[in-house]
Design an enzyme around this catalytic site. Structure first.
Site, PDB file in Angstrom:
ATOM      1  N   GLU A   1      -3.575  -9.982   3.768  1.00 16.70           N
ATOM      2  CA  GLU A   1      -4.457  -9.622   4.888  1.00 16.70           C
ATOM      3  C   GLU A   1      -5.593 -10.619   5.086  1.00 16.70           C
ATOM      4  O   GLU A   1      -6.056 -10.844   6.214  1.00 16.70           O
ATOM      5  CB  GLU A   1      -5.033  -8.214   4.673  1.00 16.70           C
ATOM      6  CG  GLU A   1      -4.094  -7.081   5.032  1.00 16.70           C
ATOM      7  CD  GLU A   1      -3.137  -6.720   3.918  1.00 16.70           C
ATOM      8  OE1 GLU A   1      -2.491  -5.655   4.018  1.00 16.70           O
ATOM      9  OE2 GLU A   1      -3.019  -7.488   2.931  1.00 16.70           O
TER      10      GLU A   1
ATOM     11  N   GLU B   1       0.830  -1.211   0.000  1.00 17.32           N
ATOM     12  CA  GLU B   1       0.000   0.000   0.000  1.00 17.32           C
ATOM     13  C   GLU B   1       0.865   1.263   0.000  1.00 17.32           C
ATOM     14  O   GLU B   1       0.509   2.257  -0.644  1.00 17.32           O
ATOM     15  CB  GLU B   1      -0.939  -0.028   1.204  1.00 17.32           C
ATOM     16  CG  GLU B   1      -2.011  -1.102   1.078  1.00 17.32           C
ATOM     17  CD  GLU B   1      -2.928  -1.193   2.277  1.00 17.32           C
ATOM     18  OE1 GLU B   1      -4.123  -1.462   2.088  1.00 17.32           O
ATOM     19  OE2 GLU B   1      -2.454  -0.975   3.421  1.00 17.32           O
TER      20      GLU B   1
END
Length: 260
Positions: A131, A111
């Site tokens: 995740e 990210e």
């Protein structure tokens, strides 16, 4: 304990190194430190380009520090200026940022990379959004990744957590260049110096236009440009640099950019 973030600057270029062995994972305190660094980069007129990378040869950044989370760092805690990693929510960052991926780039590390403008990577780099396996969501990547690469590839990464090697990442277009590991930082600095020699007011206008256009129609964005409703465009169109660019072209010489 050594400083988890190392910085150096030279001739308008800021280098930011995440240095938290073993995986360069980011806890709340490190995120807040990165936020202050990138805010200062944004606001310092002597700095024109930033490079972000990781220490060592194995990890760029493994993202959120799950050990710190297990010890009490809240996943929705205070990440500081700019949100997680200091970049992905930093407002009005109108300067180029280069990400040099020196190894594993996953979760929040990916990210951070997606929040930069150019991504170059070592031949052994790899990418993932794992995740899903830890029962959480890659929030920023869920917003950004489907806009950067084909939808079905982005959803594959988000839904399965599978790993991409650097060649697949390059094929889908979110890595600009693949380099031997021992050439990575040399190339990052080459790119940074090239950008630092360019017109900072034009870069600022490009970044604001691209950022704001993501949430508007083509015509709406075009109207805001032509009516000088973007602050960076208005400043550019009234600047000495724009006149200098035209004069340099007419006089067949290299322009001298002053950022004013």
């Amino acid at each position: 304990m050594s400083d988890p973030i190392r910085t150096r600057h030279d001739d308008g270029v800021l280098e930011v190194v995440i240095d938290r062995p073993k995986a360069n994972a980011i806890d709340l305190a490190t995120s807040r430190a990165l936020g202050l660094i990138f805010r200062n980069f944004r606001d310092d007129p002597t700095l024109r380009v930033a490079i972000v990378t990781g220490a060592g040869e194995k990890f760029f950044c493994a993202g959120w520090d799950l050990k710190a989370a297990a010890s009490g760092d809240a996943v929705d805690g205070d990440y500081g200026v700019g949100g997680f990693g200091g970049l992905q929510e930093l407002r009005d960052l109108n300067k180029p940022v280069i990400c040099a991926v020196n190894g594993i780039c996953c979760g929040g590390g990916l990210e951070i990379a997606l929040s930069t403008d150019l991504i170059i990577a070592a031949e052994h780099a790899s990418f993932a959004l794992p995740e899903i396996r830890s029962g959480t969501v890659a929030d920023a990547a869920s917003i950004k990744l489907p806009k950067r690469i084909p939808y079905h590839i982005a959803m594959d990464m988000l839904l399965t957590g599978r790993w991409l090697d650097v060649h697949e990442a390059h094929r889908w277009g979110f890595v600009n260049e693949i380099l031997p590991a021992d050439r990575l930082m040399e190339r990052a600095w080459e790119l940074a110096r090239l950008l630092a020699s360019g017109p900072p007011l034009v870069y600022a206008a490009i970044k604001e236009i691209v950022r704001e256009a993501e949430g508007s129609t083509f015509q709406t964005a075009m109207n805001k440009i032509t009516k000088r409703q973007f602050a960076t465009v208005d400043r550019l169109y009234s600047s000495e640099d724009q006149l200098e660019g035209a004069r340099a072209f007419a006089e067949k010489r290299s322009p001298i950019w002053k950022g004013q």
